[in-house]
Scaffold this active site. Structure first.
Site, PDB file in Angstrom:
ATOM      1  N   ASN A  89       0.882  -1.170   0.000  1.00  0.00           N
ATOM      2  CA  ASN A  89       0.000   0.000   0.000  1.00  0.00           C
ATOM      3  C   ASN A  89       0.919   1.218   0.000  1.00  0.00           C
ATOM      4  O   ASN A  89       1.482   1.579   1.027  1.00  0.00           O
ATOM      5  CB  ASN A  89      -0.880  -0.040   1.253  1.00  0.00           C
ATOM      6  CG  ASN A  89      -1.843   1.128   1.317  1.00  0.00           C
ATOM      7  OD1 ASN A  89      -1.810   2.034   0.461  1.00  0.00           O
ATOM      8  ND2 ASN A  89      -2.684   1.148   2.330  1.00  0.00           N
ATOM      9  N   ARG A  94      -2.481  -2.130  -3.503  1.00  0.00           N
ATOM     10  CA  ARG A  94      -3.704  -1.370  -3.328  1.00  0.00           C
ATOM     11  C   ARG A  94      -3.616  -0.166  -4.264  1.00  0.00           C
ATOM     12  O   ARG A  94      -2.654   0.596  -4.208  1.00  0.00           O
ATOM     13  CB  ARG A  94      -3.819  -0.895  -1.882  1.00  0.00           C
ATOM     14  CG  ARG A  94      -5.009  -0.009  -1.689  1.00  0.00           C
ATOM     15  CD  ARG A  94      -5.031   0.586  -0.311  1.00  0.00           C
ATOM     16  NE  ARG A  94      -6.242   1.393  -0.183  1.00  0.00           N
ATOM     17  CZ  ARG A  94      -6.373   2.374   0.686  1.00  0.00           C
ATOM     18  NH1 ARG A  94      -5.395   2.675   1.510  1.00  0.00           N
ATOM     19  NH2 ARG A  94      -7.486   3.075   0.738  1.00  0.00           N
ATOM     20  N   HIS A 152     -12.719   2.449  -0.122  1.00  0.00           N
ATOM     21  CA  HIS A 152     -12.692   1.364   0.881  1.00  0.00           C
ATOM     22  C   HIS A 152     -13.384   0.108   0.332  1.00  0.00           C
ATOM     23  O   HIS A 152     -13.871  -0.729   1.106  1.00  0.00           O
ATOM     24  CB  HIS A 152     -13.432   1.735   2.185  1.00  0.00           C
ATOM     25  CG  HIS A 152     -12.829   2.854   2.968  1.00  0.00           C
ATOM     26  ND1 HIS A 152     -13.584   3.856   3.534  1.00  0.00           N
ATOM     27  CD2 HIS A 152     -11.555   3.142   3.302  1.00  0.00           C
ATOM     28  CE1 HIS A 152     -12.804   4.698   4.182  1.00  0.00           C
ATOM     29  NE2 HIS A 152     -11.554   4.290   4.047  1.00  0.00           N
ATOM     30  N   HIS A 156     -17.748   1.192   7.622  1.00  0.00           N
ATOM     31  CA  HIS A 156     -16.286   1.193   7.758  1.00  0.00           C
ATOM     32  C   HIS A 156     -15.918   2.524   8.405  1.00  0.00           C
ATOM     33  O   HIS A 156     -15.868   3.565   7.752  1.00  0.00           O
ATOM     34  CB  HIS A 156     -15.629   1.041   6.379  1.00  0.00           C
ATOM     35  CG  HIS A 156     -14.128   1.114   6.422  1.00  0.00           C
ATOM     36  ND1 HIS A 156     -13.319   0.031   6.175  1.00  0.00           N
ATOM     37  CD2 HIS A 156     -13.290   2.136   6.692  1.00  0.00           C
ATOM     38  CE1 HIS A 156     -12.049   0.385   6.306  1.00  0.00           C
ATOM     39  NE2 HIS A 156     -12.012   1.669   6.607  1.00  0.00           N
ATOM     40  N   LEU A 157     -15.699   2.479   9.728  1.00  0.00           N
ATOM     41  CA  LEU A 157     -15.448   3.714  10.471  1.00  0.00           C
ATOM     42  C   LEU A 157     -14.007   3.723  10.974  1.00  0.00           C
ATOM     43  O   LEU A 157     -13.681   3.116  11.994  1.00  0.00           O
ATOM     44  CB  LEU A 157     -16.424   3.825  11.657  1.00  0.00           C
ATOM     45  CG  LEU A 157     -17.914   3.568  11.349  1.00  0.00           C
ATOM     46  CD1 LEU A 157     -18.755   3.653  12.622  1.00  0.00           C
ATOM     47  CD2 LEU A 157     -18.444   4.555  10.306  1.00  0.00           C
ATOM     48  N   GLY A 158     -13.134   4.372  10.223  1.00  0.00           N
ATOM     49  CA  GLY A 158     -11.735   4.516  10.635  1.00  0.00           C
ATOM     50  C   GLY A 158     -11.421   5.999  10.665  1.00  0.00           C
ATOM     51  O   GLY A 158     -12.301   6.811  10.927  1.00  0.00           O
ATOM     52  N   ARG A 182     -12.025  14.963   8.014  1.00  0.00           N
ATOM     53  CA  ARG A 182     -12.762  15.338   6.798  1.00  0.00           C
ATOM     54  C   ARG A 182     -14.213  15.666   7.127  1.00  0.00           C
ATOM     55  O   ARG A 182     -14.833  14.989   7.944  1.00  0.00           O
ATOM     56  CB  ARG A 182     -12.736  14.177   5.791  1.00  0.00           C
ATOM     57  CG  ARG A 182     -11.406  14.030   5.105  1.00  0.00           C
ATOM     58  CD  ARG A 182     -11.384  12.807   4.207  1.00  0.00           C
ATOM     59  NE  ARG A 182     -10.352  11.883   4.609  1.00  0.00           N
ATOM     60  CZ  ARG A 182     -10.246  10.636   4.190  1.00  0.00           C
ATOM     61  NH1 ARG A 182     -11.119  10.136   3.344  1.00  0.00           N
ATOM     62  NH2 ARG A 182      -9.258   9.875   4.609  1.00  0.00           N
ATOM     63  N   ARG A 186     -10.474   8.027  20.945  1.00  0.00           N
ATOM     64  CA  ARG A 186     -10.094   7.801  22.349  1.00  0.00           C
ATOM     65  C   ARG A 186      -9.962   9.141  23.067  1.00  0.00           C
ATOM     66  O   ARG A 186     -10.436   9.309  24.184  1.00  0.00           O
ATOM     67  CB  ARG A 186      -8.778   7.026  22.415  1.00  0.00           C
ATOM     68  CG  ARG A 186      -8.961   5.567  22.022  1.00  0.00           C
ATOM     69  CD  ARG A 186      -7.652   4.905  21.696  1.00  0.00           C
ATOM     70  NE  ARG A 186      -7.149   5.352  20.397  1.00  0.00           N
ATOM     71  CZ  ARG A 186      -6.247   4.707  19.689  1.00  0.00           C
ATOM     72  NH1 ARG A 186      -5.723   3.590  20.143  1.00  0.00           N
ATOM     73  NH2 ARG A 186      -5.845   5.161  18.514  1.00  0.00           N
ATOM     74  N   GLU A 233      -8.015  -5.752   5.013  1.00  0.00           N
ATOM     75  CA  GLU A 233      -7.841  -5.391   3.611  1.00  0.00           C
ATOM     76  C   GLU A 233      -6.634  -6.091   2.983  1.00  0.00           C
ATOM     77  O   GLU A 233      -6.662  -6.456   1.818  1.00  0.00           O
ATOM     78  CB  GLU A 233      -7.704  -3.864   3.491  1.00  0.00           C
ATOM     79  CG  GLU A 233      -9.033  -3.165   3.708  1.00  0.00           C
ATOM     80  CD  GLU A 233      -8.915  -1.687   4.024  1.00  0.00           C
ATOM     81  OE1 GLU A 233      -8.488  -1.355   5.143  1.00  0.00           O
ATOM     82  OE2 GLU A 233      -9.251  -0.870   3.162  1.00  0.00           O
TER      83      GLU A 233
HETATM   84  P1  ADP Z   1      -7.312   4.383   8.852  1.00  0.00           P
HETATM   85  O1  ADP Z   1      -8.444   5.066   8.162  1.00  0.00           O
HETATM   86  O2  ADP Z   1      -6.125   5.268   9.057  1.00  0.00           O
HETATM   87  O3  ADP Z   1      -7.003   3.001   8.349  1.00  0.00           O
HETATM   88  P2  ADP Z   1      -8.177   2.973  11.253  1.00  0.00           P
HETATM   89  O4  ADP Z   1      -9.243   2.121  10.683  1.00  0.00           O
HETATM   90  O5  ADP Z   1      -6.922   2.331  11.684  1.00  0.00           O
HETATM   91  O6  ADP Z   1      -7.867   4.221  10.328  1.00  0.00           O
HETATM   92  O7  ADP Z   1      -8.817   3.761  12.499  1.00  0.00           O
HETATM   93  C1  ADP Z   1      -8.040   4.597  13.295  1.00  0.00           C
HETATM   94  C2  ADP Z   1      -8.937   5.267  14.316  1.00  0.00           C
HETATM   95  O8  ADP Z   1      -9.578   4.267  15.122  1.00  0.00           O
HETATM   96  C3  ADP Z   1      -8.211   6.128  15.317  1.00  0.00           C
HETATM   97  O9  ADP Z   1      -7.988   7.431  14.843  1.00  0.00           O
HETATM   98  C4  ADP Z   1      -9.176   6.151  16.490  1.00  0.00           C
HETATM   99  O10 ADP Z   1     -10.090   7.204  16.314  1.00  0.00           O
HETATM  100  C5  ADP Z   1      -9.927   4.847  16.369  1.00  0.00           C
HETATM  101  N1  ADP Z   1      -9.580   3.907  17.441  1.00  0.00           N
HETATM  102  C6  ADP Z   1      -8.569   3.031  17.500  1.00  0.00           C
HETATM  103  N2  ADP Z   1      -8.582   2.346  18.670  1.00  0.00           N
HETATM  104  C7  ADP Z   1      -9.633   2.811  19.373  1.00  0.00           C
HETATM  105  C8  ADP Z   1     -10.201   2.529  20.654  1.00  0.00           C
HETATM  106  N3  ADP Z   1      -9.670   1.612  21.470  1.00  0.00           N
HETATM  107  N4  ADP Z   1     -11.296   3.216  21.030  1.00  0.00           N
HETATM  108  C9  ADP Z   1     -11.856   4.140  20.227  1.00  0.00           C
HETATM  109  N5  ADP Z   1     -11.369   4.450  19.004  1.00  0.00           N
HETATM  110  C10 ADP Z   1     -10.284   3.814  18.588  1.00  0.00           C
END
Ligand code: ADP
Length: 397
Positions: free
Chosen positions: A7, A91, A180, A208-210, A241, A286, A385
């Site tokens: 990636n 990717r 995604h 998909h919440l990252g 964003r 967090r 992924e």
């Molecule tokens: P990316 O889009 O960079 O791949 P990820 O899917 O790895 O992102 O998600 C990262 C986010 O997940 C962090 O910014 C944080 O907000 C959240 N996160 C990770 N661990 C925890 C946790 N234990 N509790 C709450 N949120 C978390």
């Protein structure tokens, strides 16, 4: 066979070496600050300590060479010889309308990826650099491109068209693509597998919440709508964003703050989302949870606004799917933040969604968190992924 999953970003390169038979990750790592001062490779062989290699890396060719050296190294390597790597899966962010599935890379494919750079100027050129660097360092090894957009190509026109003059679609291909896709595909397939059902028989909403976040509606195994658009800026409120907003805000803020279109774009991508809304507390959930619990009103507002947007999208996808059987949460926030799941599901209680508070406390595991009498099954399904890319690469061979 061993598959190297790559990636590649403009100054970084993440990798995993996956054994296709056992599906175990043999090693993974990241190269950062390529072409800058302080280049560093962090390599983690399975079952051993991580190794940091700090050395100047002028370009991605050198980075890929160092990754290969790390993989075959006597002490921290995991293979004896480069010839053990049977394929490389890359990717690639934007496949436009051209690619509705993964493909083996040829000169023609590379030209297409380059041509699609207009739609993903930050990502596609970097992905191509990674492809070229791997070709150079591993001549003759088959390389595959796995597109973030491909899974969403099954959306019907009413889901992907914007209410704009049609000529913009014809001239510039302005439409919804979604991103995604590898994750939405993997998680929806895994959701069905865990439930012991066929994906073809289910109506699934994948959240998909990252850091970046998107939702998709998957009906009978196909994506019928997704929240990201022409670019990964549309849809949910994300870490930094904005997601959806009134398009007139762009020119209004530009005028008031004396910002160019590019500068406004930068604000929407890097200074907005829960980070911006919380008054700059953090983009990390967090930190936001901690701040909100300590009485920070803006952090609370950011979280509440985030929950509301996610729930509104899920309910909206009841239209796309004509009903919902399952909601699956995934990625960093979706897998770990039980407060997000709890609060989103509370807003969906009117649809008969009920979750088990104890089960919901679990983090990062495959689990059904809804109660037996919930009208919709709610699950946590960790995404993978890299494994999905490795599988698709093998399938192409
Ligand atoms: P990316 O889009 O960079 O791949 P990820 O899917 O790895 O992102 O998600 C990262 C986010 O997940 C962090 O910014 C944080 O907000 C959240 N996160 C990770 N661990 C925890 C946790 N234990 N509790 C709450 N949120 C978390």
């Amino acid at each position: 066979m061993k598959v190297l999953v790559i990636n590649c970003g403009s100054s970084s390169l993440k990798y995993q070496l996956i054994d296709s038979e056992s599906e175990n990750v043999l090693a993974k790592g990241i190269v950062e600050r390529i072409g800058m001062d302080g280049s560093i490779l962090t390599h983690k062989p399975a079952g051993k300590d991580k190794v940091e290699i700090k050395t100047p890396m002028e370009d991605h060719n050198i980075a890929v060479k160092l990754v290969i050296d790390a993989l075959v190294n006597k002490d921290h390597g995991v293979i004896n010889d480069l010839s053990e790597i049977g394929a490389v899966g890359h990717r690639v962010v934007h496949g436009g309308e051209k690619f509705n599935k993964a493909v083996l890379i040829t000169d023609e494919v590379k030209k297409d990826i380059e041509a699609l750079s207009a739609l993903a100027p930050l990502h596609n050129p970097a992905n191509l650099i990674g492809i070229n660097a791997c070709e150079k360092n591993m001549p003759g090894v088959p390389q595959a491109a796995i597109f973030d957009t491909a899974f969403h190509q099954t959306m019907p026109a009413p889901a992907y068209m914007y209410g704009l003059p049609y000529e913009y679609y014809e001239k510039y291909k302005v439409r919804r693509y979604g991103f995604h896709g590898t994750s939405h595909d993997y998680v929806s397939a895994r959701t069905a597998e865990i439930l012991g059902k066929k994906r073809e028989d289910l109506k699934i909403v994948v959240c998909h919440l990252g850091n970046g976040a998107s939702i998709s509606a998957v009906k009978n195994g196909k994506c019928v709508d997704t929240s990201m658009g022409l670019t990964p800026l549309e849809g949910l409120i994300m870490g930094t964003r904005s997601g959806d907003l009134d398009p007139a805000i762009l020119s209004y803020i530009g005028e008031k703050e004396n910002l160019s279109a590019a500068e406004v774009n930068n604000v929407l991508n890097k200074k907005s989302g829960v980070f911006g809304l919380s008054g700059g507390v953090s983009s990390d959930f967090r930190d936001l949870n901690a701040a909100a619990n300590e009485g920070n009103d803006k952090a609370r507002l950011a979280l509440d606004t985030y929950y509301y947007r996610v729930a509104k999208y899920i309910a909206g996808y009841a239209v796309a799917l004509q009903g919902i059987d399952v909601i699956s949460f995934t990625a960093g926030v979706g897998e770990n933040d039980f407060g997000v799941r709890e609060n989103v599901c509370k807003l969906l209680a009117f649809m008969g969604v009920k979750i088990d508070d104890e089960k919901n406390k679990i983090r990062g595991e495959e689990i059904t968190i809804s109660t037996p009498d919930s009208a919709i099954t709610v699950m946590v399904v960790p995404t993978n992924e890299e494994l999905a890319i490795a599988r698709q690469t093998i399938a192409l061979l």
